[in-house]
Design an enzyme around this catalytic site. Structure first.
Site, PDB file in Angstrom:
ATOM      1  N   THR A 198      19.304 -30.645  33.835  1.00  0.00           N
ATOM      2  CA  THR A 198      17.844 -30.663  33.802  1.00  0.00           C
ATOM      3  C   THR A 198      17.377 -32.022  33.311  1.00  0.00           C
ATOM      4  O   THR A 198      18.130 -32.748  32.658  1.00  0.00           O
ATOM      5  CB  THR A 198      17.302 -29.569  32.856  1.00  0.00           C
ATOM      6  OG1 THR A 198      15.871 -29.512  32.965  1.00  0.00           O
ATOM      7  CG2 THR A 198      17.649 -29.826  31.400  1.00  0.00           C
ATOM      8  N   ASN A 250      14.354 -31.753  31.799  1.00  0.00           N
ATOM      9  CA  ASN A 250      13.340 -31.183  30.900  1.00  0.00           C
ATOM     10  C   ASN A 250      13.807 -31.316  29.445  1.00  0.00           C
ATOM     11  O   ASN A 250      14.761 -30.659  29.019  1.00  0.00           O
ATOM     12  CB  ASN A 250      13.131 -29.714  31.296  1.00  0.00           C
ATOM     13  CG  ASN A 250      12.082 -29.003  30.454  1.00  0.00           C
ATOM     14  OD1 ASN A 250      11.976 -29.231  29.255  1.00  0.00           O
ATOM     15  ND2 ASN A 250      11.328 -28.127  31.092  1.00  0.00           N
ATOM     16  N   LYS A 299      13.702 -27.945  27.272  1.00  0.00           N
ATOM     17  CA  LYS A 299      14.820 -27.024  27.499  1.00  0.00           C
ATOM     18  C   LYS A 299      16.071 -27.562  26.811  1.00  0.00           C
ATOM     19  O   LYS A 299      16.799 -26.815  26.157  1.00  0.00           O
ATOM     20  CB  LYS A 299      15.135 -26.933  29.002  1.00  0.00           C
ATOM     21  CG  LYS A 299      14.269 -26.026  29.811  1.00  0.00           C
ATOM     22  CD  LYS A 299      14.865 -25.962  31.225  1.00  0.00           C
ATOM     23  CE  LYS A 299      14.007 -25.183  32.169  1.00  0.00           C
ATOM     24  NZ  LYS A 299      14.531 -25.189  33.536  1.00  0.00           N
ATOM     25  N   GLU A 356      16.465 -30.374  44.751  1.00  0.00           N
ATOM     26  CA  GLU A 356      15.294 -29.614  45.203  1.00  0.00           C
ATOM     27  C   GLU A 356      15.533 -28.128  44.981  1.00  0.00           C
ATOM     28  O   GLU A 356      16.580 -27.611  45.391  1.00  0.00           O
ATOM     29  CB  GLU A 356      15.090 -29.864  46.693  1.00  0.00           C
ATOM     30  CG  GLU A 356      13.850 -30.679  46.960  1.00  0.00           C
ATOM     31  CD  GLU A 356      13.469 -30.553  48.418  1.00  0.00           C
ATOM     32  OE1 GLU A 356      12.565 -29.757  48.721  1.00  0.00           O
ATOM     33  OE2 GLU A 356      14.135 -31.219  49.224  1.00  0.00           O
ATOM     34  N   ASP A 395      17.494 -21.975  35.075  1.00  0.00           N
ATOM     35  CA  ASP A 395      16.292 -21.785  35.883  1.00  0.00           C
ATOM     36  C   ASP A 395      15.533 -20.642  35.252  1.00  0.00           C
ATOM     37  O   ASP A 395      16.104 -19.577  34.983  1.00  0.00           O
ATOM     38  CB  ASP A 395      16.604 -21.507  37.349  1.00  0.00           C
ATOM     39  CG  ASP A 395      15.397 -21.869  38.203  1.00  0.00           C
ATOM     40  OD1 ASP A 395      15.061 -23.070  38.278  1.00  0.00           O
ATOM     41  OD2 ASP A 395      14.743 -20.963  38.759  1.00  0.00           O
ATOM     42  N   SER A 396      14.278 -20.869  34.982  1.00  0.00           N
ATOM     43  CA  SER A 396      13.546 -19.901  34.179  1.00  0.00           C
ATOM     44  C   SER A 396      12.096 -19.853  34.607  1.00  0.00           C
ATOM     45  O   SER A 396      11.619 -20.713  35.338  1.00  0.00           O
ATOM     46  CB  SER A 396      13.665 -20.274  32.695  1.00  0.00           C
ATOM     47  OG  SER A 396      13.425 -21.654  32.508  1.00  0.00           O
ATOM     48  N   LYS A 418      11.233 -18.651  18.028  1.00  0.00           N
ATOM     49  CA  LYS A 418      11.398 -18.595  19.492  1.00  0.00           C
ATOM     50  C   LYS A 418      12.886 -18.596  19.859  1.00  0.00           C
ATOM     51  O   LYS A 418      13.336 -17.783  20.665  1.00  0.00           O
ATOM     52  CB  LYS A 418      10.680 -19.776  20.160  1.00  0.00           C
ATOM     53  CG  LYS A 418      10.850 -19.759  21.670  1.00  0.00           C
ATOM     54  CD  LYS A 418      10.172 -20.905  22.390  1.00  0.00           C
ATOM     55  CE  LYS A 418      10.484 -20.800  23.890  1.00  0.00           C
ATOM     56  NZ  LYS A 418      10.046 -21.954  24.660  1.00  0.00           N
ATOM     57  N   HIS A 464      14.244 -15.626  25.986  1.00  0.00           N
ATOM     58  CA  HIS A 464      15.052 -15.448  27.200  1.00  0.00           C
ATOM     59  C   HIS A 464      16.195 -16.454  27.245  1.00  0.00           C
ATOM     60  O   HIS A 464      17.331 -16.133  27.587  1.00  0.00           O
ATOM     61  CB  HIS A 464      14.136 -15.596  28.419  1.00  0.00           C
ATOM     62  CG  HIS A 464      13.285 -16.851  28.404  1.00  0.00           C
ATOM     63  ND1 HIS A 464      12.611 -17.294  27.285  1.00  0.00           N
ATOM     64  CD2 HIS A 464      13.028 -17.788  29.360  1.00  0.00           C
ATOM     65  CE1 HIS A 464      11.972 -18.414  27.565  1.00  0.00           C
ATOM     66  NE2 HIS A 464      12.217 -18.728  28.807  1.00  0.00           N
TER      67      HIS A 464
HETATM   68  P1  IMP Z   1      12.336 -24.653  36.098  1.00  0.00           P
HETATM   69  O1  IMP Z   1      12.484 -25.982  35.425  1.00  0.00           O
HETATM   70  O2  IMP Z   1      12.232 -24.718  37.569  1.00  0.00           O
HETATM   71  O3  IMP Z   1      13.353 -23.681  35.602  1.00  0.00           O
HETATM   72  O4  IMP Z   1      10.898 -24.100  35.654  1.00  0.00           O
HETATM   73  C1  IMP Z   1      10.707 -23.572  34.418  1.00  0.00           C
HETATM   74  C2  IMP Z   1       9.204 -23.339  34.220  1.00  0.00           C
HETATM   75  O5  IMP Z   1       9.039 -22.001  33.724  1.00  0.00           O
HETATM   76  C3  IMP Z   1       8.640 -24.253  33.137  1.00  0.00           C
HETATM   77  O6  IMP Z   1       8.091 -25.417  33.706  1.00  0.00           O
HETATM   78  C4  IMP Z   1       7.592 -23.371  32.501  1.00  0.00           C
HETATM   79  O7  IMP Z   1       6.426 -23.377  33.281  1.00  0.00           O
HETATM   80  C5  IMP Z   1       8.205 -21.982  32.586  1.00  0.00           C
HETATM   81  N1  IMP Z   1       9.055 -21.697  31.417  1.00  0.00           N
HETATM   82  C6  IMP Z   1      10.412 -21.516  31.404  1.00  0.00           C
HETATM   83  N2  IMP Z   1      10.852 -21.285  30.170  1.00  0.00           N
HETATM   84  C7  IMP Z   1       9.776 -21.339  29.370  1.00  0.00           C
HETATM   85  C8  IMP Z   1       9.616 -21.200  27.959  1.00  0.00           C
HETATM   86  O8  IMP Z   1      10.573 -21.035  27.186  1.00  0.00           O
HETATM   87  N3  IMP Z   1       8.352 -21.279  27.515  1.00  0.00           N
HETATM   88  C9  IMP Z   1       7.289 -21.488  28.324  1.00  0.00           C
HETATM   89  N4  IMP Z   1       7.376 -21.672  29.627  1.00  0.00           N
HETATM   90  C10 IMP Z   1       8.621 -21.583  30.159  1.00  0.00           C
END
Ligand code: IMP
Length: 197
Positions: A11, A13, A16, A43, A72-73, A176, A181
């Site tokens: 990632t 991010n 995360k 992608e 992925d969340s 948290k 999750h």
């Molecule tokens: P991914 O990076 O495609 O998995 O997208 C994850 C998206 O889900 C994030 O950009 C948030 O919008 C939402 N998300 C996932 N986990 C969390 C969390 O722990 N808190 C708040 N939003 C979350």
């Protein structure tokens, strides 16, 4: 002293990554895709969390050495038929723009009395281009109708986890990370890695 094994989170991010690093409590040296210029942009073309988690883990594990973990969340809202789900990060129209995502969610939820929602996280553990295992975690909760709190990221200011009366963004990182999750999926990952040793 032995060097810690490396775990690369597939990632870019930072939130995360920071959560995963905090929860792994010094068992791994936690890096992410930003530490490896050779990692491809992936992608997310899958229609499930698992498909997207696989795409990310396999792509990164083909080009870096060590354990690779993808996450992925997203948020599933009962009153919206499970949306935004896999589209959580671009719900407001701009990928990764949490302010827009929250604004869209508030707009969609205005006047709705059904407030149930859950966060879901699917993680894929991979090595050298092969999936080793996958795991999922969820946390149930409800949505409120105005942003509260500043910790965390994404939809945290709108989500109150079951058994609490404050949002993830008010409860802060330690609370948290004890019930999210992501922490539930990660506990299964840790268990799996420990049994491999
Ligand atoms: P991914 O990076 O495609 O998995 O997208 C994850 C998206 O889900 C994030 O950009 C948030 O919008 C939402 N998300 C996932 N986990 C969390 C969390 O722990 N808190 C708040 N939003 C979350």
């Amino acid at each position: 002293m032995h060097a810690l094994p490396r775990l690369i989170v597939a990632t870019r991010n930072a939130h995360k990554t920071a959560e995963i690093r905090a929860m792994l409590g010094g068992r791994f040296e936690v890096l992410n895709s930003n530490d490896f210029p050779e990692t491809p942009e992936v992608e997310e073309t899958g229609s499930t969390f698992l498909e997207n988690a696989r795409l990310k883990a396999l792509a990164v594990s083909r080009v870096v050495d060590g354990w690779v973990l993808s996450d992925d969340s997203g948020l599933e809202v009962d009153a919206l038929g499970g949306a935004p789900g896999v589209w959580s990060s671009s719900f407001g129209g701009v990928e990764g723009d949490h302010a827009r995502n929250n604004a869209r969610l508030l707009q969609e939820m205005a006047g709705k009395s059904e407030r149930g929602a859950r966060f879901r996280c699917t993680m894929v553990l991979a090595r050298q281009g092969q999936e080793v295992a996958h795991f999922s975690g969820t946390v149930e909760g409800r949505l409120i109708d105005a942003l509260q709190g500043t910790a965390g990221f994404g939809y945290d200011p709108l989500f109150i986890p079951e058994g609490h009366s404050a949002t993830f963004a008010e409860l802060g990182d330690d609370v948290k990370n004890s019930l999210s999750h992501r922490s539930r999926a990660l506990a299964l990952v840790i268990n799996h890695l420990e049994n491999l040793e």
